[in-house]
Design a protein around this motif. Structure first.
Motif, PDB file in Angstrom:
ATOM      1  N   ALA A  61       1.008  -1.212   0.687  1.00 27.95           N
ATOM      2  CA  ALA A  61       0.355   0.453   0.220  1.00 27.95           C
ATOM      3  C   ALA A  61       1.101   0.651  -0.004  1.00 27.95           C
ATOM      4  CB  ALA A  61      -0.937   0.060   0.916  1.00 27.95           C
ATOM      5  N   CYS A  62       2.163   0.637   0.850  1.00 29.72           N
ATOM      6  CA  CYS A  62       3.201   2.200   0.622  1.00 29.72           C
ATOM      7  C   CYS A  62       3.580   2.579  -0.783  1.00 29.72           C
ATOM      8  CB  CYS A  62       3.928   2.106   1.785  1.00 29.72           C
ATOM      9  SG  CYS A  62       3.731   2.045   3.158  1.00 29.72           S
ATOM     10  N   SER A  63       3.571   1.500  -1.054  1.00 34.05           N
ATOM     11  CA  SER A  63       4.771   1.029  -2.951  1.00 34.05           C
ATOM     12  C   SER A  63       3.391   2.413  -3.678  1.00 34.05           C
ATOM     13  CB  SER A  63       4.416   0.205  -3.077  1.00 34.05           C
ATOM     14  OG  SER A  63       5.809  -0.051  -2.516  1.00 34.05           O
ATOM     15  N   LEU A  64       1.846   1.675  -3.248  1.00 33.69           N
ATOM     16  CA  LEU A  64       0.830   2.340  -4.053  1.00 33.69           C
ATOM     17  C   LEU A  64       1.286   3.573  -3.879  1.00 33.69           C
ATOM     18  CD1 LEU A  64      -1.635   2.155  -6.523  1.00 33.69           C
ATOM     19  CD2 LEU A  64      -2.523   0.969  -4.590  1.00 33.69           C
ATOM     20  N   ILE A  65       0.951   3.944  -2.730  1.00 35.63           N
ATOM     21  CA  ILE A  65       0.870   5.884  -3.062  1.00 35.63           C
ATOM     22  C   ILE A  65       1.694   6.263  -3.159  1.00 35.63           C
ATOM     23  CG2 ILE A  65       0.650   7.249  -0.669  1.00 35.63           C
ATOM     24  CD1 ILE A  65      -1.241   4.994   0.496  1.00 35.63           C
ATOM     25  N   GLU A  66       2.963   5.599  -2.729  1.00 43.07           N
ATOM     26  CA  GLU A  66       4.145   6.225  -3.644  1.00 43.07           C
ATOM     27  C   GLU A  66       3.810   6.524  -5.552  1.00 43.07           C
ATOM     28  OE1 GLU A  66       8.990   6.026  -3.188  1.00 43.07           O
ATOM     29  OE2 GLU A  66       7.835   4.850  -1.866  1.00 43.07           O
ATOM     30  N   HIS A  67       4.267   5.386  -5.513  1.00 38.22           N
ATOM     31  CA  HIS A  67       4.152   5.539  -7.523  1.00 38.22           C
ATOM     32  C   HIS A  67       3.663   5.375  -7.538  1.00 38.22           C
ATOM     33  CE1 HIS A  67       8.259   3.798  -6.375  1.00 38.22           C
ATOM     34  NE2 HIS A  67       8.340   2.903  -6.026  1.00 38.22           N
ATOM     35  N   GLU A  91      -3.067   0.403 -10.265  1.00 39.76           N
ATOM     36  CA  GLU A  91      -3.182   1.812 -10.023  1.00 39.76           C
ATOM     37  C   GLU A  91      -4.261   2.379  -9.096  1.00 39.76           C
ATOM     38  OE1 GLU A  91      -2.508   2.882 -13.878  1.00 39.76           O
ATOM     39  OE2 GLU A  91      -4.908   2.869 -14.861  1.00 39.76           O
ATOM     40  N   LEU A  92      -3.835   3.962  -8.825  1.00 40.20           N
ATOM     41  CA  LEU A  92      -4.935   4.642  -8.251  1.00 40.20           C
ATOM     42  C   LEU A  92      -5.629   5.240  -9.716  1.00 40.20           C
ATOM     43  CD1 LEU A  92      -2.703   6.425  -5.464  1.00 40.20           C
ATOM     44  CD2 LEU A  92      -4.600   4.953  -5.020  1.00 40.20           C
ATOM     45  N   VAL A  93      -6.700   6.002  -9.830  1.00 41.00           N
ATOM     46  CA  VAL A  93      -7.714   6.214 -10.714  1.00 41.00           C
ATOM     47  C   VAL A  93      -7.426   7.605 -10.985  1.00 41.00           C
ATOM     48  CG1 VAL A  93      -9.839   6.576 -11.563  1.00 41.00           C
ATOM     49  CG2 VAL A  93      -9.374   4.560 -10.421  1.00 41.00           C
ATOM     50  N   ASP A  94      -7.516   8.308 -10.346  1.00 41.92           N
ATOM     51  CA  ASP A  94      -6.954   9.464 -11.261  1.00 41.92           C
ATOM     52  C   ASP A  94      -5.919   9.932 -11.225  1.00 41.92           C
ATOM     53  OD1 ASP A  94     -10.328  10.478 -10.048  1.00 41.92           O
ATOM     54  OD2 ASP A  94      -9.112   9.898  -8.386  1.00 41.92           O
ATOM     55  N   PHE A  95      -4.448   9.460 -11.183  1.00 43.69           N
ATOM     56  CA  PHE A  95      -3.365   9.422 -10.791  1.00 43.69           C
ATOM     57  C   PHE A  95      -3.060   8.889 -12.773  1.00 43.69           C
ATOM     58  CE2 PHE A  95      -3.519  10.422  -7.275  1.00 43.69           C
ATOM     59  CZ  PHE A  95      -2.762  11.167  -6.478  1.00 43.69           C
ATOM     60  N   LYS A 131       5.506   7.293   8.025  1.00 44.67           N
ATOM     61  CA  LYS A 131       5.058   8.676   7.706  1.00 44.67           C
ATOM     62  C   LYS A 131       4.933   9.459   6.727  1.00 44.67           C
ATOM     63  CE  LYS A 131       6.908  10.790  11.198  1.00 44.67           C
ATOM     64  NZ  LYS A 131       8.472  11.668  11.829  1.00 44.67           N
ATOM     65  N   GLU A 132       6.317   9.004   5.530  1.00 43.70           N
ATOM     66  CA  GLU A 132       5.864   9.857   4.223  1.00 43.70           C
ATOM     67  C   GLU A 132       4.640   8.984   3.632  1.00 43.70           C
ATOM     68  OE1 GLU A 132       8.807   7.766   5.361  1.00 43.70           O
ATOM     69  OE2 GLU A 132       9.957   9.051   5.757  1.00 43.70           O
ATOM     70  N   ALA A 133       4.355   7.467   3.433  1.00 42.32           N
ATOM     71  CA  ALA A 133       3.247   7.340   2.444  1.00 42.32           C
ATOM     72  C   ALA A 133       2.033   8.166   3.494  1.00 42.32           C
ATOM     73  CB  ALA A 133       2.910   6.217   3.075  1.00 42.32           C
ATOM     74  N   VAL A 134       1.872   8.355   4.602  1.00 39.09           N
ATOM     75  CA  VAL A 134       0.316   8.863   5.045  1.00 39.09           C
ATOM     76  C   VAL A 134       0.514  10.330   4.970  1.00 39.09           C
ATOM     77  CG1 VAL A 134      -0.335   9.856   6.817  1.00 39.09           C
ATOM     78  CG2 VAL A 134       0.608   7.872   7.235  1.00 39.09           C
ATOM     79  N   THR A 135       1.923  11.132   4.660  1.00 39.99           N
ATOM     80  CA  THR A 135       1.935  12.379   4.596  1.00 39.99           C
ATOM     81  C   THR A 135       1.420  12.698   3.222  1.00 39.99           C
ATOM     82  OG1 THR A 135       3.920  13.134   5.804  1.00 39.99           O
ATOM     83  CG2 THR A 135       3.669  14.639   4.506  1.00 39.99           C
ATOM     84  N   GLU A 136       1.834  12.104   1.889  1.00 42.44           N
ATOM     85  CA  GLU A 136       1.704  11.696   0.565  1.00 42.44           C
ATOM     86  C   GLU A 136       0.173  11.460   1.216  1.00 42.44           C
ATOM     87  OE1 GLU A 136       2.475  11.122  -3.736  1.00 42.44           O
ATOM     88  OE2 GLU A 136       3.771  11.924  -1.869  1.00 42.44           O
ATOM     89  N   LEU A 137      -0.414  10.634   0.978  1.00 47.09           N
ATOM     90  CA  LEU A 137      -2.017  10.279   1.070  1.00 47.09           C
ATOM     91  C   LEU A 137      -2.297  11.206   1.423  1.00 47.09           C
ATOM     92  CD1 LEU A 137      -3.672   7.662   0.980  1.00 47.09           C
ATOM     93  CD2 LEU A 137      -3.420   7.615   3.017  1.00 47.09           C
TER      94      LEU A 137
END
Length: 157
Positions: free
Chosen positions: A25-31, A114-118, A73-79
């Motif tokens: 999930a962190c990788s998905l949010i980051e990339h 993938e995240l749809v909006d990106f 923490k980085e993934a939460v901030t990005e999210l």
């Protein structure tokens, strides 16, 4: 029988499965897009979509709930910063799973989540083209000057 089987255990113990889903999930949010097996993609979709819903309302409580699941923490901030602003008006369905075929080594079914909006390449809602109709008359007018130009060159020779 599948009594009490609520989700796919993915052949792992509980701690390993939770850590793997958190990392994916962190990788998905980051990339914004990752390649994995179909089973893991479906598990990550169930894992990450409630977290994205929580990120739409930026409160300390929601940040702590999401951090307890993601552990980054980085993934939460990005999210909460980037992803939540893009999905603010979407009522759900934040991820898309696209099947890619089989992996060469072990023939496992592969998929891209993938995240749809990106995805700028494929957005069916935003990419609607305006349809215009052309009559034959406008096409013949456009072709007419080309024909006369060729006739003039023939006369000069």
């Amino acid at each position: 029988m599948r009594h009490g089987k609520k989700f796919n255990h993915l052949g792992r113990k509980t701690a390993h499965r939770k850590a793997m889903l958190a990392n994916m999930a962190c990788s998905l949010i980051e990339h914004k897009r990752i390649n994995t097996t179909v089973a893991k993609a479906k598990a990550v979709k169930q894992f990450v979509e409630p977290l994205i819903t929580k990120s739409k309302e930026d409160t300390t409580h929601n940040r702590r709930l999401v951090f307890a699941k993601l552990r980054s923490k980085e993934a939460v901030t990005e999210l909460f910063r980037d992803v939540s602003s893009k999905v603010a008006d979407r009522p759900g369905g934040y991820t898309r799973i696209i099947k890619l075929g089989n992996r060469l080594g072990d023939n496992a079914d592969m998929a891209m989540i993938e995240l749809v909006d990106f995805n700028e390449i494929y957005n069916p809602n935003e990419g609607k083209k305006k349809t215009t109709r052309r009559s034959r008359r406008s096409n013949s007018k456009a072709a007419a000057p080309v024909e006369t130009a060729t006739e003039n060159t023939n006369e000069e020779e």
